[in-house]
Motif scaffolding. Structure first.
Motif, mmCIF file in Angstrom:
data_model
loop_
_atom_site.group_PDB
_atom_site.id
_atom_site.type_symbol
_atom_site.label_atom_id
_atom_site.label_comp_id
_atom_site.label_asym_id
_atom_site.label_seq_id
_atom_site.Cartn_x
_atom_site.Cartn_y
_atom_site.Cartn_z
ATOM 1 N N ILE A 93 0.844 -1.194 0.000
ATOM 2 C CA ILE A 93 0.000 0.000 0.000
ATOM 3 C C ILE A 93 0.881 1.245 0.000
ATOM 4 C CG2 ILE A 93 -1.642 1.376 1.360
ATOM 5 C CD1 ILE A 93 -2.732 -1.257 2.482
ATOM 6 N N ALA A 94 0.592 2.194 -0.889
ATOM 7 C CA ALA A 94 1.297 3.475 -0.901
ATOM 8 C C ALA A 94 0.548 4.437 0.016
ATOM 9 C CB ALA A 94 1.373 4.033 -2.316
ATOM 10 N N CYS A 95 1.083 4.670 1.210
ATOM 11 C CA CYS A 95 0.427 5.595 2.136
ATOM 12 C C CYS A 95 0.498 7.023 1.601
ATOM 13 C CB CYS A 95 1.080 5.506 3.513
ATOM 14 S SG CYS A 95 0.412 6.682 4.707
ATOM 15 N N GLY A 96 1.660 7.417 1.081
ATOM 16 C CA GLY A 96 1.813 8.754 0.527
ATOM 17 C C GLY A 96 1.429 9.823 1.532
ATOM 18 N N ALA A 97 0.467 10.656 1.154
ATOM 19 C CA ALA A 97 0.036 11.754 2.019
ATOM 20 C C ALA A 97 -1.185 11.406 2.856
ATOM 21 C CB ALA A 97 -0.265 12.985 1.163
ATOM 22 N N MET A 98 -1.579 10.118 2.904
ATOM 23 C CA MET A 98 -2.739 9.727 3.704
ATOM 24 C C MET A 98 -2.552 10.120 5.168
ATOM 25 S SD MET A 98 -3.763 5.831 2.668
ATOM 26 C CE MET A 98 -3.894 5.279 0.974
ATOM 27 N N HIS B 136 6.833 12.234 6.474
ATOM 28 C CA HIS B 136 5.430 12.487 6.798
ATOM 29 C C HIS B 136 5.331 13.036 8.219
ATOM 30 C CE1 HIS B 136 1.142 12.012 7.286
ATOM 31 N NE2 HIS B 136 1.003 11.515 6.061
ATOM 32 N N PRO B 137 4.628 14.147 8.412
ATOM 33 C CA PRO B 137 4.558 14.756 9.745
ATOM 34 C C PRO B 137 3.862 13.884 10.787
ATOM 35 C CG PRO B 137 3.036 15.836 8.229
ATOM 36 C CD PRO B 137 3.903 14.952 7.405
ATOM 37 N N GLN B 138 3.076 12.898 10.347
ATOM 38 C CA GLN B 138 2.368 12.007 11.275
ATOM 39 C C GLN B 138 2.927 10.584 11.225
ATOM 40 O OE1 GLN B 138 -1.628 13.225 9.597
ATOM 41 N NE2 GLN B 138 -2.193 13.240 11.769
ATOM 42 N N LEU B 139 4.207 10.452 10.952
ATOM 43 C CA LEU B 139 4.817 9.135 10.784
ATOM 44 C C LEU B 139 4.582 8.235 12.003
ATOM 45 C CD1 LEU B 139 6.551 7.201 9.099
ATOM 46 C CD2 LEU B 139 8.578 8.210 10.160
ATOM 47 N N THR B 140 4.749 8.779 13.198
ATOM 48 C CA THR B 140 4.556 7.985 14.415
ATOM 49 C C THR B 140 3.143 7.435 14.497
ATOM 50 O OG1 THR B 140 6.212 9.300 15.588
ATOM 51 C CG2 THR B 140 4.688 8.025 16.935
ATOM 52 N N ASP B 141 2.152 8.251 14.154
ATOM 53 C CA ASP B 141 0.757 7.813 14.194
ATOM 54 C C ASP B 141 0.470 6.768 13.115
ATOM 55 O OD1 ASP B 141 0.230 9.566 16.292
ATOM 56 O OD2 ASP B 141 -0.291 11.204 14.932
ATOM 57 N N VAL C 18 0.449 -5.280 10.636
ATOM 58 C CA VAL C 18 1.076 -5.255 9.312
ATOM 59 C C VAL C 18 2.436 -5.947 9.419
ATOM 60 C CG1 VAL C 18 2.098 -3.755 7.558
ATOM 61 C CG2 VAL C 18 -0.129 -3.193 8.540
ATOM 62 N N THR C 19 2.693 -6.884 8.527
ATOM 63 C CA THR C 19 3.909 -7.698 8.652
ATOM 64 C C THR C 19 5.170 -6.984 8.194
ATOM 65 O OG1 THR C 19 3.486 -8.679 6.468
ATOM 66 C CG2 THR C 19 2.631 -9.859 8.407
ATOM 67 N N HIS C 20 5.043 -6.099 7.196
ATOM 68 C CA HIS C 20 6.210 -5.435 6.622
ATOM 69 C C HIS C 20 5.913 -3.951 6.395
ATOM 70 C CE1 HIS C 20 6.717 -9.667 5.635
ATOM 71 N NE2 HIS C 20 7.982 -9.461 5.361
ATOM 72 N N VAL C 21 6.824 -3.097 6.824
ATOM 73 C CA VAL C 21 6.704 -1.664 6.598
ATOM 74 C C VAL C 21 7.916 -1.207 5.777
ATOM 75 C CG1 VAL C 21 6.599 0.630 7.636
ATOM 76 C CG2 VAL C 21 5.408 -1.280 8.720
ATOM 77 N N VAL C 22 7.645 -0.537 4.671
ATOM 78 C CA VAL C 22 8.693 0.020 3.820
ATOM 79 C C VAL C 22 8.860 1.490 4.182
ATOM 80 C CG1 VAL C 22 9.474 0.393 1.456
ATOM 81 C CG2 VAL C 22 7.990 -1.565 1.977
ATOM 82 N N LEU C 23 10.064 1.882 4.552
ATOM 83 C CA LEU C 23 10.344 3.287 4.881
ATOM 84 C C LEU C 23 11.072 3.913 3.697
ATOM 85 C CD1 LEU C 23 11.474 2.938 8.618
ATOM 86 C CD2 LEU C 23 9.275 3.772 7.761
ATOM 87 N N ALA C 24 10.440 4.876 3.056
ATOM 88 C CA ALA C 24 10.969 5.454 1.826
ATOM 89 C C ALA C 24 11.062 6.968 1.936
ATOM 90 C CB ALA C 24 10.068 5.084 0.646
ATOM 91 N N GLY C 25 11.868 7.575 1.071
ATOM 92 C CA GLY C 25 11.915 9.032 0.975
ATOM 93 C C GLY C 25 12.990 9.701 1.806
#
Length: 336
Positions: free
Chosen positions: A50-55, A83-88, A98-105
């Motif tokens: 899933i591309a969270c992007g600006a969600m 993302h300003p709400q990364l922690t949330d 969620v089994t896998h989180v991709v940290l990008a950017g």
């Protein structure tokens, strides 16, 4: 499984890590990599992201839940480190296991990797240099994606083949490395697997799948395009460090150049602070991409595409794309 015996032997470490049949990740494409495409890729044996992007957290919560309703197979979530709400957003991933989180950017901010590990998530990172890759892997990254400048969207300056030659001999024995950027056929996948990659990531190849919600006009633009139509954006002012974006050339690419000049002029007149100026540039891309993908405005929107776009010639179901890639990969390995 027996049909792709050589491919699966080379992909085993990557597939075991992802929990998927094939070690093929789908690149997170904003507005495109949502519940329908992500679930279709996971159901076809790959690994959707899933591309969270600006969600915001509420939207991501709904998207993860909706994706889970469409597949019982593993999938990941791509989060933008700035993302300003990364922690949330990480907390949302935790609630859904969620089994896998991709940290990008960019470099993951302090505490983000630890927060993902705390709920049992695996962390996938990107790195533009070998030194940074080693640092991120030492700091808790479970797997690495190396992405060449042939890719669509935000890109670095070095080609996939050069990155693979530099990173894989140094990292492949002890770490999980996926290769991305410009991959459109299984023969290329076979080559990178033989070099030591545990799998690959493709975005452009899946953007026009039947299950993709991208507007028909967006898909037609891809079908018409050749590799040379996917061009990198130009930075016009050194004070506005713009990460180049690869997209199909259209009126929107010209407008972006004009937008940079406009923002630079506001900086000159002290009408904007630097942080706000850079934010305006990022907001431009978010809006331009939506105009193309969702509204079908292929003239003024951003048609982000990798150079493999010339290999995207028709709309196909995800399963057919996946089967084709695996068959090509296996045939190439069997010929060796």
């Amino acid at each position: 499984m027996a049909a792709y015996s050589k491919s699966h032997a080379l992909m085993r470490r990557g597939a075991d890590f992802l929990g998927s049949e094939h070690a093929i990740l789908c690149g997170a494409m904003s507005w495109v990599s949502e519940r329908n495409l992500v679930s279709a890729i996971s159901n076809a044996g790959g690994f959707g992201v899933i591309a969270c992007g600006a969600m915001n957290p509420e939207l991501l919560d709904k998207e993860i839940a909706a994706t889970k309703a469409l597949t019982d197979r593993p999938f990941g979530v791509n989060l933008i480190t700035m993302h300003p709400q990364l922690t949330d957003l990480i907390a949302v991933c935790a609630r859904h296991d969620v089994t896998h989180v991709v940290l990008a950017g960019g470099i993951p901010p302090k505490g983000s990797v630890e927060a993902i590990k705390a709920f049992g998530g695996k962390v996938i990172v990107f790195a533009p240099t070998l030194a940074l890759a080693k640092k991120l892997l030492r700091s808790g990254g479970d797997a690495l994606v190396i992405e060449g400048m042939e890719a669509g969207g935000h890109i670095g300056p070095v080609s996939t083949s050069v990155l693979a030659q530099e990173f894989l001999p140094a990292l492949a024995e002890d770490h999980l490395v996926f290769v991305a950027g410009g991959i459109g056929r299984g023969e290329a996948i076979a080559g990178y697997l033989e070099m030591g990659a545990v799998g690959v990531q493709l975005g452009t190849r899946f953007a026009c799948a039947t299950e993709s919600i991208a507007h028909p006009a967006f898909k037609k633009a891809f079908f018409r395009a050749s590799a040379r139509d996917a061009v990198a954006s130009v930075q016009v002012d050194a004070r506005l460090p713009v990460i180049p974006v690869r997209a199909l050339r259209n009126k929107g690419t010209e407008v972006f150049t004009a937008k940079q000049r406009e923002v630079a002029g506001m900086l000159d007149g002290e009408a904007l602070e630097m942080a706000e100026a850079q934010l305006q540039i990022e907001h431009y891309w978010a809006g331009a991409l939506r105009r193309a993908v969702i509204d079908g405005d292929v003239e003024n929107g951003s048609l982000m595409a990798g150079q493999s776009v010339g290999m995207v010639t028709q709309e196909e179901p995800v399963q057919a794309i996946m089967d084709g890639l695996m068959a090509q990969c296996e045939a190439a390995l069997q010929r060796r």
